[in-house]
Design a protein around this motif. Structure first.
Motif, PDB file in Angstrom:
ATOM      1  N   MET A  32       0.853  -1.194   0.000  1.00 40.28           N
ATOM      2  CA  MET A  32       0.000   0.000   0.000  1.00 40.28           C
ATOM      3  C   MET A  32       0.888   1.244   0.000  1.00 40.28           C
ATOM      4  O   MET A  32       1.831   1.349   0.794  1.00 40.28           O
ATOM      5  CB  MET A  32      -0.873  -0.030   1.261  1.00 40.28           C
ATOM      6  CG  MET A  32      -2.016   0.951   1.263  1.00 40.28           C
ATOM      7  SD  MET A  32      -3.407   0.279   0.342  1.00 40.28           S
ATOM      8  CE  MET A  32      -4.601   1.590   0.600  1.00 40.28           C
ATOM      9  N   LEU A  71      -7.473  -3.619   4.531  1.00 40.10           N
ATOM     10  CA  LEU A  71      -8.575  -3.014   3.770  1.00 40.10           C
ATOM     11  C   LEU A  71      -9.863  -3.648   4.296  1.00 40.10           C
ATOM     12  O   LEU A  71     -10.035  -4.861   4.194  1.00 40.10           O
ATOM     13  CB  LEU A  71      -8.419  -3.297   2.270  1.00 40.10           C
ATOM     14  CG  LEU A  71      -7.056  -2.951   1.647  1.00 40.10           C
ATOM     15  CD1 LEU A  71      -7.017  -3.388   0.184  1.00 40.10           C
ATOM     16  CD2 LEU A  71      -6.778  -1.455   1.765  1.00 40.10           C
ATOM     17  N   HIS A  92      -7.995   3.871  -3.619  1.00 43.57           N
ATOM     18  CA  HIS A  92      -7.566   2.920  -4.650  1.00 43.57           C
ATOM     19  C   HIS A  92      -6.263   3.370  -5.297  1.00 43.57           C
ATOM     20  O   HIS A  92      -5.412   2.532  -5.651  1.00 43.57           O
ATOM     21  CB  HIS A  92      -8.660   2.766  -5.713  1.00 43.57           C
ATOM     22  CG  HIS A  92      -8.294   1.787  -6.789  1.00 43.57           C
ATOM     23  ND1 HIS A  92      -7.733   2.171  -7.996  1.00 43.57           N
ATOM     24  CD2 HIS A  92      -8.383   0.432  -6.840  1.00 43.57           C
ATOM     25  CE1 HIS A  92      -7.505   1.093  -8.740  1.00 43.57           C
ATOM     26  NE2 HIS A  92      -7.887   0.035  -8.055  1.00 43.57           N
ATOM     27  N   ALA A 102      -3.416   1.818  -3.826  1.00 46.55           N
ATOM     28  CA  ALA A 102      -3.528   0.365  -3.665  1.00 46.55           C
ATOM     29  C   ALA A 102      -3.300  -0.391  -4.973  1.00 46.55           C
ATOM     30  O   ALA A 102      -3.597  -1.576  -5.062  1.00 46.55           O
ATOM     31  CB  ALA A 102      -4.912   0.025  -3.114  1.00 46.55           C
ATOM     32  N   VAL A 162      -0.862  -3.532  -4.572  1.00 43.57           N
ATOM     33  CA  VAL A 162      -0.952  -4.385  -3.380  1.00 43.57           C
ATOM     34  C   VAL A 162      -1.077  -5.867  -3.748  1.00 43.57           C
ATOM     35  O   VAL A 162      -1.541  -6.218  -4.823  1.00 43.57           O
ATOM     36  CB  VAL A 162      -2.140  -3.985  -2.460  1.00 43.57           C
ATOM     37  CG1 VAL A 162      -2.006  -2.555  -1.987  1.00 43.57           C
ATOM     38  CG2 VAL A 162      -3.488  -4.238  -3.128  1.00 43.57           C
TER      39      VAL A 162
END
Length: 415
Positions: A184, A222, A260, A263, A266
């Motif tokens: 992240m 998350l 997002h 991310a 990830v």
């Protein structure tokens, strides 16, 4: 020496067992899994713990991972502009970061519970690996001075009747989906500090992002909370962890694109790093009566189970353990009768009632004065800071959150 049985090896059960053990009690701990099975199993929660709950662990010298876990110094909120996702990715209407007076931390319960269980055994505690049934407790209630039930799922919970006056919801209010990830990126607004981010999407649900320490080191969680039947309620039947993460990212791209954006690279921490499900928030009668007439006392989420929308589960478990431990130690050699059990629970309820009230309020569509309050936190740093610190002490919400008049007076005083 007083003999106490603790059934369930979660945050509260282990904290009580280790606390009693350090005070010279003869403690038996019953778990349905070994330490290795817990460590190599599936994630169990998001467990972000705030200052007061962490202090209870420090008081018992159980803060083994404090130097390794990320220090969470802030708590931020973003609110999507209502309906903005219907034409494309959602837009943010509100965004702020509140500062915590004392840092928070999240340690994956696979790490903590396995470590604490091994510590309990190393210190001479009797550890029994067995999934207890009501019939087992019927026997144990006659051989122990006190039986504490801290296993929040399964057959044992059915011994504790729902308290309708303290349980406004009879159905789950959110569908829950969790993914633990590495990779992240930082938030561009505050790249230098660790924070929990609460993203609210009106009429759809919430996404929480929080740093944690897991079995493979630092990671992020998350955590989606979807209103049942809505666009986030899509994880039922999803068994493949990779599919679970893919679905999570797809929903983030549409409803919280600002999260997002960090991310995109990830990957799951491990195959056990996902979790989904739902349950109705419930307060139960704290005393369970066994077929043979014996009594057992329910602990933590056996008796007060709140939705995780306010991140209070492990905090409440720690506070319950500390409260029960104090009640047991103060009671000395007297009998642990029903009156003592009910009094012990009510002492904990003095704290827990504020968590339940706040959590149940956050599950409902927010009234105008609460939207004004969350909006004002974007302009007034003291409001953001006070809201953030309410996660540590939810009793403070009584002073300015629930009633429009108190909210208005508070905002006027700050402005």
């Amino acid at each position: 020496m007083r003999k106490i049985l603790v059934v369930g090896a979660g945050q509260s059960g282990l904290q009580i067992a280790l606390g009693l053990q350090s005070n010279g009690y003869e403690v038996t701990l019953m778990s349905n899994r070994t330490a290795d099975e817990i460590r190599n199993g599936r994630v169990m929660s998001t467990q972000c713990m705030f200052h007061t709950a962490l202090q209870h662990e420090r008081d018992l010298q159980l803060n083994f991972w404090e130097s390794q876990a990320p220090k969470i110094e802030g708590l931020g909120a973003s609110v999507a502009a209502p309906g903005s996702w219907s034409e494309g990715p959602a837009a943010r209407a509100i965004d702020w970061l509140g500062h915590l007076d004392g840092y928070a931390q999240s340690v994956d319960q696979r790490v903590k519970m396995a470590g604490w269980m091994e510590t309990f055994a190393q210190r001479g505690g009797q550890l029994v690996i067995h999934g207890a049934a009501v019939s087992d407790l019927d026997y144990f209630a006659r051989t122990y001075d006190l039986v504490l039930v801290a296993a929040g799922k399964g057959e044992l919970v059915s011994m504790f009747a729902r308290d309708p006056e303290r349980s406004p919801y009879s159905e789950p209010q959110r569908a829950l989906a969790v993914a633990y990830v590495h990779g992240m990126g930082p938030r561009p607004e505050h790249p230098e500090s660790e924070a929990v981010r609460c993203n609210l999407v009106p009429g759809v649900g919430e996404l929480f992002v929080m740093p944690t320490l897991t079995t493979s080191g630092r990671a992020d969680i998350l955590f989606l909370e979807g209103i049942p039947g809505g666009p986030l309620d899509v994880f039922n039947g999803v068994k493949d962890p990779v599919e679970h993460l893919s679905l999570t990212l797809e929903l983030m791209e549409k409803f919280v694109p600002w999260e997002h954006a960090r991310a995109t690279k990830v990957e799951l921490t491990d195959a056990g790093g996902v979790l989904s499900g739902r349950y109705a928030p419930t307060v139960r009668n704290p005393v369970g009566r066994l077929p043979g007439g014996g009594l057992v006392l329910g602990v933590a989420d056996v008796v007060v189970a709140n939705d995780p929308i306010t991140g209070q589960g492990s905090n409440s478990a720690s506070k319950c353990a500390a409260s029960y431990l104090a009640s047991i130690l103060e009671h000395g050699d007297k009998e642990f009768d029903e009156a003592w059990m009910r009094g012990t629970f009510e002492r904990y309820w003095d704290t827990a009632q504020h968590v339940t009230k706040w959590t149940n309020a956050m599950l409902a569509p927010p009234p105008e004065h609460i939207l004004n309050l969350i909006g004002a936190a974007g302009q007034l740093q003291p409001v953001a800071d006070r809201f953030a610190n309410g996660f540590n002490d939810p009793a403070d919400f009584e002073n300015y959150f629930y009633e429009p008049e108190k909210t208005g007076a508070y905002l006027a005083s700050v402005a």
